[in-house]
Design a protein around this motif. Structure first.
Motif, short mmCIF file in Angstrom:
data_model
loop_
_atom_site.label_atom_id
_atom_site.label_comp_id
_atom_site.label_asym_id
_atom_site.label_seq_id
_atom_site.Cartn_x
_atom_site.Cartn_y
_atom_site.Cartn_z
N CYS A 294 42.65 73.42 73.33
CA CYS A 294 40.90 73.47 73.11
C CYS A 294 40.36 72.27 73.38
O CYS A 294 40.77 71.02 73.62
CB CYS A 294 40.74 73.36 71.73
N CYS A 297 37.54 70.55 70.80
CA CYS A 297 37.96 69.55 69.55
C CYS A 297 39.17 69.27 69.91
O CYS A 297 40.01 69.64 70.53
CB CYS A 297 37.68 70.57 68.25
N CYS A 304 35.42 74.55 64.57
CA CYS A 304 35.29 74.49 66.09
C CYS A 304 34.82 75.92 66.42
O CYS A 304 35.66 76.99 66.28
CB CYS A 304 36.58 74.06 66.84
N CYS A 307 37.81 77.19 69.41
CA CYS A 307 39.31 77.82 69.09
C CYS A 307 39.49 78.12 67.37
O CYS A 307 40.65 78.59 66.93
CB CYS A 307 40.13 76.58 69.30
#
Ligand SMILES: [Zn+2]
Length: 372
Positions: A294, A297, A304, A307
């Motif tokens: 990701c 984050c 998030c 993801c």
């Protein structure tokens, strides 16, 4: 006796009109008549030339009023005085009227000139710069990254033969994989060949390109694809896809992974890592799903939007080209190997631009599109 009718009732005879007395036309009347006519003519004069003609005709050396003033000498003394006074007053009045008319015409001309003129002091109207659609921009970015790695961009037909879209990619009729790729069918034929459909992926260009070329092959194929799909936040009936194909001697999974890892780093940032998970696509063996860690984050944030706490984002399917496909293209599968990959452009654009509903991309709402 009471007065029943007001005075002047119809019973009384009408009052007599005063007796008619013809009036003598005098020289003073003549001056008044000349002045009246001159004023009327002046009102009709519409430009400088007409004003000059009028001045000559009335006040000029042989003008009408000048003629009267010249003729004063032939009049009896007392009449001469009276007519002379009237004529001089008329002359002054007409000269003043001429000047007023001249001013009025000039003012009107000035106003007309400024009305049509360009006011150079007016601030300019801002020109709004257009820009590319976020999906188009993402598509170009993906294509350019692969072009820099030596892939050639090619495009194929959106209306495709079943043969290229399914059969020769090892998806025969009745193959369960067709369920994933239900599409729109076209009731016509091309060169006597059918059935025709709206392509479900840009993968048919693998076959079309291999038909026409010998290895080594490195192509990237961007384009629109279609699905017979109930739309929701993550599904559209039209999508953009980028397909990748490389065929050469000695290509392996390491080349596939290295290429896609380099792509992920250029696309999502130099720190990105990629993960390959086993998957199945009929035209590759083995097949993988490629995920990137990701980029929004630290990888464990359940809120998030990219993801959703999983830490990984799947960005494409890939794999080694199935040997049967290489053989069908006339290549020696003992000598040549290849890898292929395919990615949905919207799926990559959505998290990058923070768009949570894929349908927003194609509604052409300018309020949405101007944000990017
Ligand atoms: Zn995340």
């Amino acid at each position: 006796m009471p007065l029943w009718f007001p005075q002047g009732s119809p019973n009384l005879p009408p009052p007599k009109p005063p007796p008619y007395t013809p009036r003598m036309t005098t020289a003073v009347d003549q001056v008044a008549e000349v002045e009246r006519e001159a004023r009327e003519a002046l009102e009709g004069a519409a430009d400088e030339a007409a004003l000059e003609a009028w001045r000559t005709r009335v006040l000029g050396r042989s003008g009408t009023l000048t003629g009267i003033l010249r003729g004063l000498g032939g009049l009896p003394a007392e009449e001469r005085r009276e007519v002379g006074q009237a004529a001089n007053l008329a002359k002054q009045a007409l000269e003043a009227a001429l000047e007023a008319r001249q001013d009025a015409l000039r003012a009107a001309a000035r106003e007309a000139a400024t009305r049509d003129a360009i006011d150079v002091t007016l601030p300019g109207r801002p020109v709004r710069r257009g820009r590319l659609h976020p999906v188009t921009r993402t598509l170009q970015e993906i294509t350019r990254i692969f072009e820099r790695m030596g892939f050639q961009a090619v495009e194929g037909p959106e209306v495709e033969l079943d043969e290229y879209n399914f059969e020769r990619l090892r998806i025969p009729e009745h193959h369960p994989a067709r369920d994933m790729w239900d599409t729109f069918w076209v009731d016509e034929e091309v060169d006597g060949r059918q059935p025709l459909l709206l392509r479900t992926h840009t993968s048919p260009m693998q076959i079309r390109f291999m038909e026409q070329h010998e290895p080594p092959i490195r192509i990237v194929v961007p384009g629109r694809c279609y699905r017979y799909e109930a739309t929701d936040a993550t599904h559209e009936w039209m999508l953009q896809q980028v397909e990748l194909l490389a065929v050469d001697e000695g290509l392996s999974m390491a080349d596939l992974k290295g290429t896609l890892q380099e792509f992920a780093r250029q696309m999502f940032g130099p720190q990105r890592r990629v993960m390959m998970r086993n998957s199945y696509f009929p035209f590759v063996e083995p097949g993988v799903e490629l995920a990137v860690d990701c980029y929004a984050c630290p990888g464990n944030d359940p809120t998030c939007s990219v993801c959703r706490g999983a830490g990984w984002v799947e960005i494409m399917g890939a794999g080694m080209v199935h040997p049967e496909i290489l053989e069908a293209a006339g290549y020696d599968s003992d000598r040549y190997t290849g890898f292929a990959a395919g990615m949905g452009v919207e799926r990559i654009a959505m998290p990058r631009y923070g768009v949570e509903d894929i349908r927003l991309f194609y509604q052409n709402d300018l309020r949405f599109l101007r944000q990017f």
